[in-house]
Scaffold this active site. Structure first.
Site, PDB file in Angstrom:
ATOM      1  CG  ASP A  19     -15.489   8.681   5.184  1.00 42.87           C
ATOM      2  OD1 ASP A  19     -14.951   9.179   4.191  1.00 42.87           O
ATOM      3  OD2 ASP A  19     -16.001   7.555   5.178  1.00 42.87           O
ATOM      4  NE  ARG A  44      -4.418  -0.694   0.449  1.00 44.95           N
ATOM      5  CZ  ARG A  44      -5.633  -0.188   0.368  1.00 44.95           C
ATOM      6  NH1 ARG A  44      -5.832   1.098   0.494  1.00 44.95           N
ATOM      7  NH2 ARG A  44      -6.665  -0.960   0.166  1.00 44.95           N
ATOM      8  CG  ASP A  58      -8.902  14.018   8.888  1.00 44.81           C
ATOM      9  OD1 ASP A  58      -9.271  12.891   8.473  1.00 44.81           O
ATOM     10  OD2 ASP A  58      -9.342  14.531   9.924  1.00 44.81           O
ATOM     11  CB  ILE A  78      -7.825   4.552   3.099  1.00 49.34           C
ATOM     12  CG1 ILE A  78      -9.103   3.844   3.556  1.00 49.34           C
ATOM     13  CG2 ILE A  78      -7.358   5.568   4.127  1.00 49.34           C
ATOM     14  CD1 ILE A  78     -10.272   4.742   3.828  1.00 49.34           C
ATOM     15  CG  LEU A  79      -6.549   9.293  -0.877  1.00 47.49           C
ATOM     16  CD1 LEU A  79      -7.010  10.734  -1.060  1.00 47.49           C
ATOM     17  CD2 LEU A  79      -5.875   8.763  -2.138  1.00 47.49           C
ATOM     18  CG  HIS A 124     -19.363   9.562   3.668  1.00 43.55           C
ATOM     19  ND1 HIS A 124     -18.702   8.376   3.423  1.00 43.55           N
ATOM     20  CD2 HIS A 124     -20.266   9.299   4.649  1.00 43.55           C
ATOM     21  CE1 HIS A 124     -19.181   7.445   4.226  1.00 43.55           C
ATOM     22  NE2 HIS A 124     -20.125   7.972   4.986  1.00 43.55           N
ATOM     23  N   GLY A 138      -7.883  10.357   8.917  1.00 44.01           N
ATOM     24  CA  GLY A 138      -8.857   9.383   9.406  1.00 44.01           C
ATOM     25  C   GLY A 138      -9.767   8.919   8.273  1.00 44.01           C
ATOM     26  CG  ASN A 148     -14.612  11.568   0.415  1.00 41.81           C
ATOM     27  OD1 ASN A 148     -14.665  10.993  -0.676  1.00 41.81           O
ATOM     28  ND2 ASN A 148     -15.140  11.046   1.507  1.00 41.81           N
TER      29      ASN A 148
HETATM   30  C1  GAR Z   1     -21.182   8.205  -3.965  1.00 41.99           C
HETATM   31  O1  GAR Z   1     -22.372   7.999  -3.246  1.00 41.99           O
HETATM   32  C2  GAR Z   1     -20.055   8.538  -3.020  1.00 41.99           C
HETATM   33  O2  GAR Z   1     -20.427   9.320  -1.940  1.00 41.99           O
HETATM   34  C3  GAR Z   1     -19.664   7.164  -2.569  1.00 41.99           C
HETATM   35  O3  GAR Z   1     -19.668   6.406  -3.747  1.00 41.99           O
HETATM   36  C4  GAR Z   1     -20.685   6.918  -4.600  1.00 41.99           C
HETATM   37  C5  GAR Z   1     -20.102   7.143  -5.966  1.00 41.99           C
HETATM   38  O4  GAR Z   1     -21.100   7.225  -6.928  1.00 41.99           O
HETATM   39  N1  GAR Z   1     -18.382   7.165  -1.940  1.00 41.99           N
HETATM   40  C6  GAR Z   1     -18.125   6.447  -0.855  1.00 41.99           C
HETATM   41  O5  GAR Z   1     -18.913   5.708  -0.329  1.00 41.99           O
HETATM   42  C7  GAR Z   1     -16.708   6.617  -0.341  1.00 41.99           C
HETATM   43  N2  GAR Z   1     -16.619   6.139   0.996  1.00 41.99           N
HETATM   44  P1  GAR Z   1     -20.732   7.341  -8.489  1.00 41.99           P
HETATM   45  O6  GAR Z   1     -19.751   6.228  -8.806  1.00 41.99           O
HETATM   46  O7  GAR Z   1     -22.033   7.206  -9.177  1.00 41.99           O
HETATM   47  O8  GAR Z   1     -20.120   8.695  -8.679  1.00 41.99           O
END
Ligand code: GAR
Length: 193
Positions: free
Chosen positions: A138, A58, A134, A85-86, A102, A136, A100
């Protein structure tokens, strides 16, 4: 940066296509085969495909990812459904400039299953959060949130689709505001002036 169907990415691209848009998408980064990569190819936007499996570990992936993304010289980095995760190398290079989206009202239901976790918990309202990244999961300062009501017959898919409809607009709004006005950070609080 995206890993999935790329509908948030499409929303950003639609916004950047508008006349007088203050931002452009200079590159699309993926970590797997996904529709987001097809979108990059269709639109002839530079595509970086950087997969963990191609590296020893990673940390090596994270270092290479940071190096390659830096090659595009982005002002902001947006993770729009990027399901990795970055790591420290990436964060030290772009910290404070990574946004990001979420699919839950943080700090509730962080992680990769935000929609399913909220549904399983029985919440009546969930939503979406746009935040700075950051070190963590989310946990970074919140830039904007919008609620979405849960209905009794919701499945993960129906609820996620309604959340994404809100996310697409909110993320494009926040990116537009960030690139034009910047952000003021005071501890946990992030304000776009
Ligand atoms: C979105 O709902 C985004 O918030 C979520 O993936 C989806 C992407 O949709 N991201 C996460 O859950 C990251 N933890 P898309 O591929 O249609 O843009």
């Amino acid at each position: 940066m995206a890993s999935g169907t790329g509908s948030l990415l499409e929303s950003l691209l639609a916004r950047s296509d508008q006349q007088h848009s203050p931002f452009e998408v200079t590159a699309i980064v993926v970590d797997r085969d996904c529709r987001a990569a097809d979108i990059a190819r269709d639109r002839a936007i530079p595509l970086l495909d950087c997969r963990v499996s191609e590296f020893a570990d990673r940390a090596a992936w994270d270092t290479a990812l940071a190096e390659r993304v830096a090659g595009f010289d982005p002002e902001w980095v947006v993770t729009a459904g990027f399901m990795k995760i970055l790591g420290p190398a990436f964060l030290s290079r772009f910290g404070g400039r990574i946004v990001n989206s979420h699919p839950a009202l943080l700090p509730s239901f962080p992680g990769p299953h935000g929609v399913a976790d909220a549904l399983a918990h029985g919440v009546k309202v969930t939503g979406t959060t746009v935040h700075l990244v950051d070190d963590g999961v989310d946990t970074g300062p919140i830039l904007a949130q919008e609620p979405v009501a849960v209905t009794p017959d919701d499945t993960e898919d129906t609820l996620h689709e309604r959340i994404k409809a809100v996310e697409r607009v909110l993320l494009a709004d926040v990116v537009t505001a960030l690139v034009t006005k910047g952000v003021v950070i005071d501890g946990r609080k992030a304000d776009i002036p």
